[in-house]
Design an enzyme around this catalytic site. Structure first.
Site, PDB file in Angstrom:
ATOM      1  N   LEU B 125      91.010-108.602  11.091  1.00  0.00           N
ATOM      2  CA  LEU B 125      90.784-108.167  12.362  1.00  0.00           C
ATOM      3  C   LEU B 125      90.911-106.754  12.460  1.00  0.00           C
ATOM      4  O   LEU B 125      91.917-105.846  11.829  1.00  0.00           O
ATOM      5  CB  LEU B 125      91.791-108.234  13.621  1.00  0.00           C
ATOM      6  CG  LEU B 125      91.844-109.763  14.028  1.00  0.00           C
ATOM      7  CD1 LEU B 125      92.444-110.650  14.952  1.00  0.00           C
ATOM      8  CD2 LEU B 125      90.428-110.784  14.168  1.00  0.00           C
ATOM      9  N   SER B 343      92.532 -79.117   0.961  1.00  0.00           N
ATOM     10  CA  SER B 343      93.530 -79.113  -0.469  1.00  0.00           C
ATOM     11  C   SER B 343      92.971 -80.076  -1.639  1.00  0.00           C
ATOM     12  O   SER B 343      92.923 -80.385  -2.254  1.00  0.00           O
ATOM     13  CB  SER B 343      94.674 -80.158   0.275  1.00  0.00           C
ATOM     14  OG  SER B 343      95.840 -79.558   1.180  1.00  0.00           O
ATOM     15  N   GLU B 364      92.326 -92.599   8.504  1.00  0.00           N
ATOM     16  CA  GLU B 364      91.739 -93.206   7.190  1.00  0.00           C
ATOM     17  C   GLU B 364      91.315 -94.130   6.831  1.00  0.00           C
ATOM     18  O   GLU B 364      90.224 -94.533   6.109  1.00  0.00           O
ATOM     19  CB  GLU B 364      93.298 -93.375   6.096  1.00  0.00           C
ATOM     20  CG  GLU B 364      93.979 -92.095   5.764  1.00  0.00           C
ATOM     21  CD  GLU B 364      94.856 -91.229   6.971  1.00  0.00           C
ATOM     22  OE1 GLU B 364      94.904 -91.941   7.753  1.00  0.00           O
ATOM     23  OE2 GLU B 364      95.433 -89.733   6.602  1.00  0.00           O
TER      24      GLU B 364
END
Lengths: 525, 525
Positions: B125, B343, B364
């Protein structure tokens, strides 16, 4: 609550001076370290100064006082500010402040429980707040306490989904003992955040989730004071203080300038001078509110379920039955589930000990964080779901290990044996994933009696303990009185002239037994 | 748009009849399979009937038509409904419908791209919606298309943080080509959801995130029709249709009853009779809107950066430089970053190809999902962040692999070499984590020239490709003209009388070279 006698002026003056001290000490420590986030530490100096001087109830000499408030920097890279705060509270020396980021120092680049006042490691954004929810939840349920949980949250962090799991749960559980300070400095690491200084966008979202919200200028000490006062008076729901701040506040060379995230200042001495030089204010935080003494939980040896040899029983069901038995023997055991308690069989614990069972819904990250929060409060949490779905919470499990937490994770429906539900429901990566976590223990029992014993052992096992169960009923192959420890292996079958060795674990033990019997038919032992 | 000639009555009658057909076929298929989620399939029958008959623009004979709409069941366990829909559209036969959940069938327990009309595997889910955001984003940016993305979302699913990452990004990118249908049937697997039938709680949350919201009775075909019409006319923001439904609708024995999640009906024949028996409606969905033909992206051999032997260069910087070069040679390459592009050095790609760079902020999971969405649309995505933080998206990476997606994940600051930032910033689990993913490739280059070559190779590597880079500058040890493939190993140093073998990878190659030199001083080769 008291100040160094040398300090004159009004309380607002004191707060402003203390804020400058926190800034100066952040600059001093990061300059000495040669790395770190001084600009991230400056935005919230006034917010933390008022908190420490007036609202935080904490005995820094007794971090184990169960009624102490909890202060979590979810925005872990603001650690220099936290350490400067500890220094102002007299908890760490100026000398130690200078060990920031050195090998062996307790002052790590991001806060960790190497320091006794730090509950959890932070530095992976979106982790601290959900743990704060867990700590606040413990005080509202299994271990009622007067403490308040304060969380400093960054605006970049609001993009993490885990933060919204926490917002949802904090409101659902009516955690009015939770106050979150959201620093809206508009600058992330590489550029502007999604909402820049649109303070209202954050407040609206939080309100829609059921929170009380207060929007303020994060450098106005009187506004900060009023917001904290309003937050602690709010009943029935958590509070969010949305504070508009300026990154690098107080140092013209970096104030509100992009490109300074995680970099030391070019001219720390100049910055310190600009901030008005060193100060030596000491704050004795208010003592914790009166509350019950530390609890000693009643524990006895559990009467674990016993399964007859040769009968069939799924290890997931044995988990539920053993956990319910363990809960009867130990008051410190709490359980939670990701809305599949009828599949993992943690529902059997819920039936027996409803006051210690927490439905965390389909929010695996918040579930792990709540387990960590309960561990912080000295409880013994077990968290269950389909094993596959713990991959959703992998970073939280990793951060739990860095936090030195002891939690038990129980994943059901492991492996291809889950069959026709398809690969999305099968845990195939879980053993590799959990074994890679620092200090973890992976338990994969092959029968119901072994499962029951391991559940009891897991309760006292330090670190991250992962127990993997399977869906199908499988034969009971060990007698109920067999003794099992964590680690090692067991010989299921052997003969004098063995030609083949089969090493296996869990449900495949049963396939291996069948294979051995088949080989024996062919004369291969 | 056309219906089987046999069918009489108004369009609303047709929708209702089609909805009953979808229910009946869900019951028939799950009864034959002996497992599955028939009740979860019934709630949204009217919602999907109206969608298929009037709004979905899709050429089922040509699933590769680039202008086809996209329909994603984020709530993957409602797969019987999706398959019944495909049957009604004439895409699969009644015979195939009966292969549901059988070994080797394309109709898996949860949808997967084994079926050509399924973009991504769902069943975990909170994964489908973020991928839908990625597909919608592609059409609004790098590959403008008229298609619309429709996502069916469950109310249980709203507890997943990843859903809120998607809500945030859909509004941020102004995805008015995205319509989400939220089924509020109030019942999860083990009990009631957090908000039960409080439809307003979902609508308020979505509005606060910047969405248009429409709340309706999910069984009222006219209301559904009006809501879809309003949604597709909404400009500048995504739409959420909050539909109050009843789980198991139409079958009295299970309607709105808890305890029936994921279970077949006791009396399927009775249920089919109650639903009015079998129907044979065929719907020819409307053709896709007129749009540009499939794109052929300009690709040529990249002019990769070359680094001089003996100089020092961080592999993360070589990644950024090589990716920028690759972007110049290949129009299909897109890049995204989790707000750390300064970075990871994906910022170099952003500087060179800003129209193909996506700032995904600290989300993310949404970043990986967007990469999957871009891959669905034939692009070649690279997603970068600190390696440690991909653990936050591990379930999404796992689901991307099950979705047969080809994406490239680039993690910087790997290993203990990250040093004083502390363990929360160090990826220590990433190799185990990525290697455990089905069909994955893990690349860990030891110098800048090797990194550049692997970046180019990764673009054409199928499945999940993970490239691990390190922070520190390290010596260039391979000449720029050296050839590298994926897999295998390389001999850095050897002599005739070697006594010791050191096998290593990445940054530790440089430590190993030093160790070999030290050993040589002691006369050990």
């Amino acid at each position: 609550m008291t100040t160094a006698p040398s300090h004159p002026g009004t309380r607002a003056d004191l707060w402003r001076e203390l804020a400058q001290q926190l800034r100066v000490d952040s600059v001093r420590a990061t300059a000495a370290a040669g790395s770190g986030h001084p600009t991230s530490a400056m935005f919230a100096a006034e917010l933390m100064a008022v908190l420490l001087q007036k609202y935080l109830r904490y005995d820094f000499r007794r971090p184990d006082n169960p009624n102490n408030d909890h202060l979590i920097f979810s925005k872990g890279h603001a650690s220099p500010l936290l350490y400067a705060l500890y220094a102002a509270a007299g908890a760490i020396s100026d000398e130690e402040l200078f060990t920031l980021r050195r090998l062996g120092s307790r002052l790590e680049g991001h806060p960790s429980p190497a320091l006794p006042w730090v509950d959890v490691a932070t530095g992976s954004l979106g982790f601290g707040l959900p743990v704060g929810v867990g700590i606040a939840l413990a005080a509202k349920t299994v271990d009622p306490r007067p403490y308040r949980v304060w969380v400093l949250l960054g605006d970049s962090e609001m993009a993490e989904g885990s933060v919204w799991e926490a917002f949802e749960h904090a409101a659902y559980w009516q955690l009015d003992n939770l106050t979150v300070v959201l620093d809206v400095n508009r600058l992330g690491q590489s550029g502007e955040t999604m909402h820049s200084w649109d303070v209202g966008s954050y407040a609206e979202r939080a309100r829609s989730f059921g929170w009380r919200t207060l929007s303020i200028d994060g450098h106005d000490v009187d506004a900060i004071d009023e917001a904290y006062a309003a937050a602690i008076e709010t009943g029935g729901r958590p509070s969010l203080i949305v504070a508009r701040t300026r990154k690098g506040k107080g140092v013209a060379a970096v104030e509100d300038q992009p490109g300074w995230h995680g970099k030391v200042l070019r001219d720390p001495e100049g910055a310190i001078a600009e901030l008005g030089g060193r100060r030596h204010i000491r704050i004795k935080a208010a003592p914790p509110s009166a509350g019950p003494p530390a609890r000693t939980y009643r524990t006895s040896s559990p009467v674990l379920p016993a399964y007859e040899l040769g009968t069939e029983k799924a290890t997931r069901r044995a988990y539920g039955e053993a956990l319910a038995a363990l809960g009867s023997a130990r008051e410190d055991v709490v359980a939670m589930d990701g809305e599949v308690s009828n599949s993992t069989f943690s529902g059997l614990f819920a039936d027996a000990h409803s006051e210690r069972f927490f439905e965390m819904f389909v929010a695996e990250q918040q579930m792990i964080a709540a387990a960590v929060g309960f561990d912080v409060r000295g409880l013994t949490p077990f968290a269950s779901a389909f094993a596959a779905f713990f991959s959703r919470a992998y970073d939280f499990i990793r951060m739990a290990a860095i936090s030195r937490a002891s939690i038990r994770i129980v994943g059901s429906h492991a492996g291809v044996a889950t069959g026709e539900d398809g690969p999305s429901q099968m845990a195939l990566e879980d053993i590799a994933m959990l074994r890679a976590v620092h200090g973890s223990t992976v338990l994969y029992p092959s029968d119901a009696n072994q499962t029951a014993k391991l559940v009891a052992l897991a309760a006292d096992n330090p670190g991250i303990t992962y127990l993997r169960t399977t869906r199908a009923d499988t034969p009971v192959i060990y007698p109920a009185e067999a003794r099992f420890g964590i680690g090692g292996s067991r010989l299921v079958h052997a003969s004098l002239h063995d030609q083949v060795t089969i090493a296996t674990a869990g449900i495949t033990v049963h396939a291996a037994i069948k294979a051995a019997l088949r080989l024996a038919e062919d004369g291969i032992s």
